[in-house]
Design a protein around this motif. Structure first.
Motif, PDB file in Angstrom:
ATOM      1  N   ASN A  73       1.445   0.265  -4.673  1.00  0.00           N
ATOM      2  CA  ASN A  73       0.022  -0.544  -3.901  1.00  0.00           C
ATOM      3  C   ASN A  73      -0.140   0.558  -2.244  1.00  0.00           C
ATOM      4  N   ASP A  74       0.604   1.636  -2.153  1.00  0.00           N
ATOM      5  CA  ASP A  74       0.637   1.884  -0.756  1.00  0.00           C
ATOM      6  C   ASP A  74       0.041   2.807  -0.685  1.00  0.00           C
ATOM      7  N   TYR A  75      -0.368   3.705  -2.180  1.00  0.00           N
ATOM      8  CA  TYR A  75      -0.712   5.133  -1.996  1.00  0.00           C
ATOM      9  C   TYR A  75      -1.975   4.529  -2.668  1.00  0.00           C
ATOM     10  N   VAL A  76      -2.482   3.422  -3.422  1.00  0.00           N
ATOM     11  CA  VAL A  76      -4.024   3.296  -3.774  1.00  0.00           C
ATOM     12  C   VAL A  76      -4.613   2.981  -2.442  1.00  0.00           C
ATOM     13  N   ARG A  77      -4.195   2.056  -1.173  1.00  0.00           N
ATOM     14  CA  ARG A  77      -4.583   1.393  -0.494  1.00  0.00           C
ATOM     15  C   ARG A  77      -4.738   3.287   0.759  1.00  0.00           C
ATOM     16  N   LYS A  78      -3.765   3.836   0.488  1.00  0.00           N
ATOM     17  CA  LYS A  78      -4.024   5.250   2.037  1.00  0.00           C
ATOM     18  C   LYS A  78      -5.054   6.078   1.276  1.00  0.00           C
ATOM     19  N   TYR A  79      -5.007   6.010  -0.239  1.00  0.00           N
ATOM     20  CA  TYR A  79      -5.696   6.866  -0.970  1.00  0.00           C
ATOM     21  C   TYR A  79      -7.685   6.416  -0.449  1.00  0.00           C
ATOM     22  N   GLY A  80      -7.794   5.056  -0.671  1.00  0.00           N
ATOM     23  CA  GLY A  80      -8.428   4.532  -0.574  1.00  0.00           C
ATOM     24  C   GLY A  80      -9.409   4.499   0.641  1.00  0.00           C
ATOM     25  N   PHE A  81      -8.343   4.305   2.071  1.00  0.00           N
ATOM     26  CA  PHE A  81      -8.969   5.244   2.681  1.00  0.00           C
ATOM     27  C   PHE A  81      -9.273   6.771   3.217  1.00  0.00           C
ATOM     28  N   GLN A  84     -12.450   7.461   2.119  1.00  0.00           N
ATOM     29  CA  GLN A  84     -13.928   7.754   3.128  1.00  0.00           C
ATOM     30  C   GLN A  84     -13.493   8.438   4.501  1.00  0.00           C
TER      31      GLN A  84
END
Length: 116
Positions: A73-81, A84
């Motif tokens: 979940n942390d990876y997905v959140r950071k990758y999404g950021f 951008q």
């Protein structure tokens, strides 16, 4: 010690299948939905390993599963950021092309090399 839930070979196979499915679908939602089932099949071994840890009676296994979930979940959140704010002009930075995924170096190697 953490259990190996994800396999490098399985990730490479998934990436190759994902990009091949995108090419085959060519923007068609109905084609994409049919091809999507194959992607789920490729995820089955990792899902089974995760579920095995999660359903285990061993507290360490359960903690490993929850730690993996939190890390993912942390990876997905950071990758999404980062997606951008970082201009991913090179396809290998934002995943792999089907050519890179099936080459002898593999998808992981292409991604790793892109960041070094």
């Amino acid at each position: 010690m953490q259990a190996a839930i994800l396999s490098g070979q399985e990730m490479d196979e998934f990436a190759a299948a994902y990009f091949a499915a995108m090419e085959k679908a060519a923007g068609s939602q109905s084609k994409w939905e049919k091809l999507h089932a194959e992607l789920y099949r490729l995820l089955s071994p990792a899902v089974a390993r995760f579920t095995g840890l999660q359903d285990s009676d061993d507290e360490d296994d359960q903690e490993t599963a929850e730690g993996f979930r939190a890390d993912l979940n942390d990876y997905v959140r950071k990758y999404g950021f980062l997606a951008q704010i970082v201009p991913y002009r090179d396809a290998e930075w934002n995943g792999c092309t089907s050519t890179a995924a099936t080459s002898s170096t593999g998808c992981r190697a292409a991604r790793t090399a892109a960041w070094t």
